[in-house]
Design a protein around this motif. Sequence first.
Motif, PDB file in Angstrom:
ATOM      1  N   VAL A  92       0.837  -1.204   0.000  1.00  0.00           N
ATOM      2  CA  VAL A  92       0.000   0.000   0.000  1.00  0.00           C
ATOM      3  C   VAL A  92       0.869   1.251   0.000  1.00  0.00           C
ATOM      4  CG1 VAL A  92      -1.632   1.344   1.389  1.00  0.00           C
ATOM      5  CG2 VAL A  92      -1.981  -1.110   1.098  1.00  0.00           C
ATOM      6  N   ILE A  93       1.841   1.301   0.897  1.00  0.00           N
ATOM      7  CA  ILE A  93       2.715   2.472   1.001  1.00  0.00           C
ATOM      8  C   ILE A  93       3.627   2.590  -0.221  1.00  0.00           C
ATOM      9  CG2 ILE A  93       4.559   3.515   2.353  1.00  0.00           C
ATOM     10  CD1 ILE A  93       1.774   3.757   3.560  1.00  0.00           C
ATOM     11  N   SER A  94       4.084   1.467  -0.740  1.00  0.00           N
ATOM     12  CA  SER A  94       4.967   1.500  -1.919  1.00  0.00           C
ATOM     13  C   SER A  94       4.255   2.127  -3.113  1.00  0.00           C
ATOM     14  CB  SER A  94       5.425   0.085  -2.265  1.00  0.00           C
ATOM     15  OG  SER A  94       6.181  -0.478  -1.208  1.00  0.00           O
ATOM     16  N   TRP A  95       3.025   1.702  -3.358  1.00  0.00           N
ATOM     17  CA  TRP A  95       2.257   2.275  -4.462  1.00  0.00           C
ATOM     18  C   TRP A  95       1.966   3.760  -4.230  1.00  0.00           C
ATOM     19  CZ3 TRP A  95       1.575   0.657  -9.196  1.00  0.00           C
ATOM     20  CH2 TRP A  95       1.635  -0.708  -9.495  1.00  0.00           C
ATOM     21  N   PHE A  96       1.654   4.113  -2.994  1.00  0.00           N
ATOM     22  CA  PHE A  96       1.332   5.511  -2.707  1.00  0.00           C
ATOM     23  C   PHE A  96       2.566   6.407  -2.849  1.00  0.00           C
ATOM     24  CE2 PHE A  96       0.112   9.132   0.046  1.00  0.00           C
ATOM     25  CZ  PHE A  96      -1.087   9.462  -0.575  1.00  0.00           C
ATOM     26  N   GLY A 379      -3.053   1.338  -8.736  1.00  0.00           N
ATOM     27  CA  GLY A 379      -2.291   0.307  -8.033  1.00  0.00           C
ATOM     28  C   GLY A 379      -2.394   0.446  -6.530  1.00  0.00           C
ATOM     29  N   PHE A 380      -2.406   1.692  -6.049  1.00  0.00           N
ATOM     30  CA  PHE A 380      -2.557   1.941  -4.612  1.00  0.00           C
ATOM     31  C   PHE A 380      -3.884   1.411  -4.102  1.00  0.00           C
ATOM     32  CE2 PHE A 380      -4.611   4.999  -1.673  1.00  0.00           C
ATOM     33  CZ  PHE A 380      -3.944   4.631  -0.511  1.00  0.00           C
ATOM     34  N   TRP A 381      -4.978   1.750  -4.765  1.00  0.00           N
ATOM     35  CA  TRP A 381      -6.292   1.315  -4.285  1.00  0.00           C
ATOM     36  C   TRP A 381      -6.505  -0.182  -4.475  1.00  0.00           C
ATOM     37  CZ3 TRP A 381      -8.556   4.179  -0.969  1.00  0.00           C
ATOM     38  CH2 TRP A 381      -8.411   5.565  -1.005  1.00  0.00           C
ATOM     39  N   ILE A 382      -5.930  -0.754  -5.527  1.00  0.00           N
ATOM     40  CA  ILE A 382      -6.022  -2.208  -5.709  1.00  0.00           C
ATOM     41  C   ILE A 382      -5.259  -2.927  -4.607  1.00  0.00           C
ATOM     42  CG2 ILE A 382      -5.331  -4.130  -7.203  1.00  0.00           C
ATOM     43  CD1 ILE A 382      -5.921  -2.293  -9.604  1.00  0.00           C
ATOM     44  N   SER A 383      -4.094  -2.395  -4.230  1.00  0.00           N
ATOM     45  CA  SER A 383      -3.326  -3.007  -3.146  1.00  0.00           C
ATOM     46  C   SER A 383      -4.059  -2.872  -1.808  1.00  0.00           C
ATOM     47  CB  SER A 383      -1.939  -2.365  -3.051  1.00  0.00           C
ATOM     48  OG  SER A 383      -2.028  -0.996  -2.684  1.00  0.00           O
ATOM     49  N   VAL A 384      -4.803  -1.757  -1.635  1.00  0.00           N
ATOM     50  CA  VAL A 384      -5.632  -1.609  -0.427  1.00  0.00           C
ATOM     51  C   VAL A 384      -6.701  -2.693  -0.392  1.00  0.00           C
ATOM     52  CG1 VAL A 384      -7.328  -0.142   0.733  1.00  0.00           C
ATOM     53  CG2 VAL A 384      -5.225   0.861  -0.162  1.00  0.00           C
ATOM     54  N   ALA A 385      -7.393  -2.889  -1.522  1.00  0.00           N
ATOM     55  CA  ALA A 385      -8.433  -3.912  -1.594  1.00  0.00           C
ATOM     56  C   ALA A 385      -7.853  -5.310  -1.371  1.00  0.00           C
ATOM     57  CB  ALA A 385      -9.138  -3.845  -2.944  1.00  0.00           C
ATOM     58  N   LYS A 386      -6.700  -5.555  -1.963  1.00  0.00           N
ATOM     59  CA  LYS A 386      -6.055  -6.855  -1.801  1.00  0.00           C
ATOM     60  C   LYS A 386      -5.670  -7.103  -0.354  1.00  0.00           C
ATOM     61  CE  LYS A 386      -2.206  -9.621  -3.589  1.00  0.00           C
ATOM     62  NZ  LYS A 386      -1.020  -9.640  -4.483  1.00  0.00           N
TER      63      LYS A 386
END
Length: 463
Positions: A92-96, A379-386
Motif C-alpha cells: 500500500v505504502i509503496s504504491w502511494f 495500483g494503490f487502491w487495488i493493493s488496499v483492496a487486496k
Amino acid sequence: MDGYKTATEGDGAPRAFNADKTDSSIQRSLCFFLILFPCLPYVSIYTVNEFSFPFISLNGDAGVLLIELIIIALFFANLTRYGFHSLKPTPVISWFMLFICLALLSVFMAGAINYEHIVVPLLKSLRMLVYVAIYFVFYWNYKNEYSRSLIFSLFAGGCIFGFIGLVGYLFQLPGLVADQVIWSSTTGLSGLSRAGGFLGDASAFGALASLYIVSAMLIALRKDSDNALIRIALLCLLINSSALCCSWSRAGFVALFVAFLVMGLTRFDKKIDKRRMLIVTIVILLLVMLLYFTTDIVASIVNDRILPLLNVFDGNIQRVSSGRTLMWSQGLDVFENGTILQQVFGHGYKIDTETSLIDNNYLYVLISTGICGFIAFLGFWISVAKGLWIKSGLDSSTCPMVSIARICFISFLVLMVFADQMTMPLNMCLMFILLGCTEKAVQSAVSPRQRMRKMVQKAEKRD
C-alpha cells in the motif's frame, strides 16, 4: 519480571521499565488523537486567519497545517522509538509513494518553462507524505486488545466533529458555512446555505460525515458490540446524519446508500444482526417520512438531492451528477487534446488553468499526473483492496477494525467519483489511520508457525 523489559542507562547498567504501562500510555495518546484530530481545524480558524510565507499565502488553511505539524511530530517521536528499520514499505505504502513521486514529476515537467508557479503545487504533492506518516504512527502502535478503545474514541471524535459543524451551520458562524447557496425547485425555499464544517467546504464535510455514519452503523449492527459502544455509535450516527443533511452533499448520500446495500445484501460481515438492521431501516424511513411531511427543509433535501438520484435508472446521468458529467466530458477533452508528454506524465499544476472544476478524483489524477500517475493511483487502491480482503484472509467478524476499514474503503471509492478526496486531509488521514490499524491487525492474526513457514518459503525461492 512479568510485564517488564530492561533498558540500558548511560553508565551501561540495566534499568527496568514497565512495558505494559508504556503501551497503555501510547494507546491513550492515540485515543486522544482520534478524538481531537477532526476538531483541530476549528481551533485555528479563529486564531490564525492567514499564514504568509515566501511565494505562499494560506487563507483558512492554518487548521490543516496544525494537524500536519502534530502528525509529523508524532511520526518522528515514534521513529526514534522504533528505529528506521521499522519503516518497512508495505505494498500500500509503496504504491502511494510511487504516486507521490509521479505527482511531483508532473509538477516539475509542467513548470519546465516557468518555475515560479510550481511552489504551491509542489507543496500540495509533498503534503501527501503526511498520510504516510499517520499510517506508520498507527501501524507501529496498534494492538488488537486496545481496538475497542480506539473505535470508541473514533466515534467520540465523530460526535464532536458533527456537533461543531451543526452548531456552526445553525448559528451561521463564519468559516463553518460553505459558500454555496441552494435554491429548492420543489418547496420554493431559496438562499439555503450548506454546512461546510472546517474551512467551509460542504463536499469535504459531507464526505467525512458519511464515513463516520457508515462506520457507526456497522458497529451498531454488530452482535458483539457492547452497550457503551452501541450508544456512542448511535449518537455518532444521529449527529453526523443531521450534519450530512445540512451539508446537502449528494455524494455523501450516494456513498451511504451503496454502503447500506453492501451491508444488507451481501455477507460483508457475519456478525451484522440482520434483524436489527431491518428495525433500524424501518425506524429511519418512518422518521424521514415524518420530517418530510412536517419540515420544508427535509422535504427540499429529499426532493432536490435524494429523489433525483433515481433518474440513473432512466439514463439521465446529467441530472443525477448535478451537471458533473459535462465537467467530466470537458476534462476528458483536455486529456485527449494534450501532447504525448502531457498524456503520459500529466498537465501538473496547469490543470487548474486549463480545465474548470472536475469533481472526479479519478479523472483529476489522470489529467494532472498522466497515465503513469493514474496507474500508480489505481495500483494503490487495488493493493488496499487486496490487503483488506484477499491477502489477509482475516475474517472481519473477528476484527471490527478491519470491518470498519472495508466499509469506509467502499464508501471512499464512491466519494472519489464526485470530488477530489486526495486533497481533503481529514478524510485521507482517517483512511490511512484505518489502513495502518488493519495492516497491523492482519499481521498480528498470523500465527508464528505461519510466519515461519512464509520465511522458509521466501528463503527457498531465493536459493
